[in-house]
Design an enzyme around this catalytic site. Structure first.
Site, PDB file in Angstrom:
ATOM      1  N   HIS A  94       0.845  -1.213   0.000  1.00  0.00           N
ATOM      2  CA  HIS A  94       0.000   0.000   0.000  1.00  0.00           C
ATOM      3  C   HIS A  94       0.876   1.257   0.000  1.00  0.00           C
ATOM      4  O   HIS A  94       0.608   2.219  -0.708  1.00  0.00           O
ATOM      5  CB  HIS A  94      -0.888   0.051   1.259  1.00  0.00           C
ATOM      6  CG  HIS A  94      -1.903  -1.045   1.352  1.00  0.00           C
ATOM      7  ND1 HIS A  94      -1.827  -2.033   2.308  1.00  0.00           N
ATOM      8  CD2 HIS A  94      -3.008  -1.304   0.627  1.00  0.00           C
ATOM      9  CE1 HIS A  94      -2.865  -2.849   2.166  1.00  0.00           C
ATOM     10  NE2 HIS A  94      -3.595  -2.439   1.160  1.00  0.00           N
TER      11      HIS A  94
ATOM     12  N   GLY B   3      -2.865  -1.338  -7.398  1.00  0.00           N
ATOM     13  CA  GLY B   3      -1.804  -2.336  -7.401  1.00  0.00           C
ATOM     14  C   GLY B   3      -2.062  -3.424  -8.435  1.00  0.00           C
ATOM     15  O   GLY B   3      -3.193  -3.909  -8.564  1.00  0.00           O
TER      16      GLY B   3
HETATM   17  P1  AMP Z   1      -6.670  -3.420  -0.485  1.00  0.00           P
HETATM   18  O1  AMP Z   1      -6.467  -2.678   0.784  1.00  0.00           O
HETATM   19  O2  AMP Z   1      -6.284  -4.848  -0.423  1.00  0.00           O
HETATM   20  O3  AMP Z   1      -8.027  -3.174  -1.099  1.00  0.00           O
HETATM   21  O4  AMP Z   1      -5.627  -2.794  -1.518  1.00  0.00           O
HETATM   22  C1  AMP Z   1      -5.588  -1.421  -1.779  1.00  0.00           C
HETATM   23  C2  AMP Z   1      -4.687  -1.186  -2.973  1.00  0.00           C
HETATM   24  O5  AMP Z   1      -3.375  -1.676  -2.669  1.00  0.00           O
HETATM   25  C3  AMP Z   1      -5.155  -1.938  -4.234  1.00  0.00           C
HETATM   26  O6  AMP Z   1      -4.962  -1.111  -5.366  1.00  0.00           O
HETATM   27  C4  AMP Z   1      -4.242  -3.142  -4.242  1.00  0.00           C
HETATM   28  O7  AMP Z   1      -4.048  -3.677  -5.536  1.00  0.00           O
HETATM   29  C5  AMP Z   1      -2.952  -2.547  -3.707  1.00  0.00           C
HETATM   30  N1  AMP Z   1      -2.091  -3.603  -3.180  1.00  0.00           N
HETATM   31  C6  AMP Z   1      -2.435  -4.621  -2.341  1.00  0.00           C
HETATM   32  N2  AMP Z   1      -1.388  -5.433  -2.128  1.00  0.00           N
HETATM   33  C7  AMP Z   1      -0.355  -4.933  -2.854  1.00  0.00           C
HETATM   34  C8  AMP Z   1       1.005  -5.347  -3.048  1.00  0.00           C
HETATM   35  N3  AMP Z   1       1.500  -6.427  -2.494  1.00  0.00           N
HETATM   36  N4  AMP Z   1       1.781  -4.573  -3.859  1.00  0.00           N
HETATM   37  C9  AMP Z   1       1.285  -3.459  -4.468  1.00  0.00           C
HETATM   38  N5  AMP Z   1       0.017  -3.022  -4.309  1.00  0.00           N
HETATM   39  C10 AMP Z   1      -0.792  -3.752  -3.519  1.00  0.00           C
END
Ligand code: AMP
Length: 283
Positions: free
Chosen positions: A38, A150
């Site tokens: 994140h 991401g």
């Molecule tokens: P989430 O909190 O899981 O909904 O993720 C929020 C954002 O962070 C989304 O755009 C995800 O794709 C991105 N994200 C989650 N895990 C990763 C990671 N390991 N590397 C890069 N971006 C990530």
């Protein structure tokens, strides 16, 4: 760093900045339980835009599994500390009522076509309708110039690019690479729910994807997938939902590898009770 809980307050602040300074805004929507993945999105936004806005909101309408929603990790204070350290400017931490003042029934009219039928969409019914609904609402509130997502959620990036296209939103989508632990496991908020044994097992997912990428020219696609599924299915703790090699734009399965065509390998599996997804871009 300014933290807001209401739409009224954040919009007042954003309008003031815009009126006075005409700055560019980058937006990083999250569900909290933040990790370095994140924070890498925050970093990308800081490099590309003047003001970085993040949101922390565990959106109930995108969970097809009620247990997964109830057990989703929440650590707001730690998240805010991490965002402050990362140099985030503005954070929205809204309640469900703030995000959905008229209830959650109304969905967007985005037609996802095949994207809305395959892989995650097939295995998590209603998931993308919820994602589209929440991201449309958040984009309406923040009105950013750039949206940072991401690659870890590969299909979600394609889905949200359809959202931007559908509503002709003046927003540029920036897709940031997946951050991994040193051993290869893709960082995920759900990883903190894995037991030590499951954490070790979870490594098999990225290992399969890396193997596929490395050997894409050595075996027919069908053989590669069958071999990797067989390897994964040896482990009682791993229940694969899908492992596919697809066209990176349409997500249609490919039969023969062609290095000129964007190609991606994607996996979803439960490790114990925890559902994990990952992908690697092959070309
Ligand atoms: P989430 O909190 O899981 O909904 O993720 C929020 C954002 O962070 C989304 O755009 C995800 O794709 C991105 N994200 C989650 N895990 C990763 C990671 N390991 N590397 C890069 N971006 C990530």
């Amino acid at each position: 760093m300014k933290v807001f809980q209401t739409v009224h307050d954040i919009q007042k602040c954003l309008l003031e900045i815009n009126d006075k300074h005409g700055k560019t805004f980058g937006f990083v929507p999250t569900m909290g339980a933040l990790h370095q993945g994140h924070l890498s999105l925050i970093q990308s936004s800081k490099e590309k835009t003047d003001i970085t806005v993040a949101s922390i909101f565990v959106n109930p309408t995108q969970f097809n599994d009620q247990k997964d929603f109830e057990k989703y990790p929440i650590q707001i204070d730690k998240d805010l500390e991490m965002l402050l350290d990362a140099g985030c400017d503005i954070v929205l931490v809204p309640s469900v009522e703030e995000v959905y003042p008229y209830g959650t029934v109304e969905k967007t009219g985005v037609n996802l076509g095949f994207l809305g039928k395959t892989l995650e969409a097939e295995h998590r019914k209603g998931h993308y309708e919820g994602v589209l609904q929440v991201v449309k609402r958040l984009l309406d509130i923040v009105q950013p110039d750039f949206l940072f997502l991401g690659q870890k959620d590969y299909q979600q990036c394609l889905v949200l690019s359809k959202l931007i296209e559908h509503y002709h939103l003046p927003i540029q989508l920036e897709i940031c690479p997946t951050l991994r632990e040193k051993d290869g496991l893709a960082m995920s908020s759900r990883n903190m729910r894995l037991t030590a044994e499951e954490r070790t097992m979870a490594l098999q997912l990225s290992a399969s994807l890396f193997y596929i990428k490395e050997h894409i020219n050595d075996f027919p696609i069908k053989t590669l997938i069958e071999t990797e599924l067989e390897k994964l299915n040896q482990y009682d703790l791993i229940k694969t939902e899908y492992l596919e090699i697809v066209n990176g734009k349409t997500l249609k399965k490919i039969k023969h590898f062609n290095p000129k065509i964007p190609t991606v390998a994607l996996i979803a599996a439960k490790v114990g009770e925890i559902r994990l997804i990952d992908n690697v871009i092959i070309t």
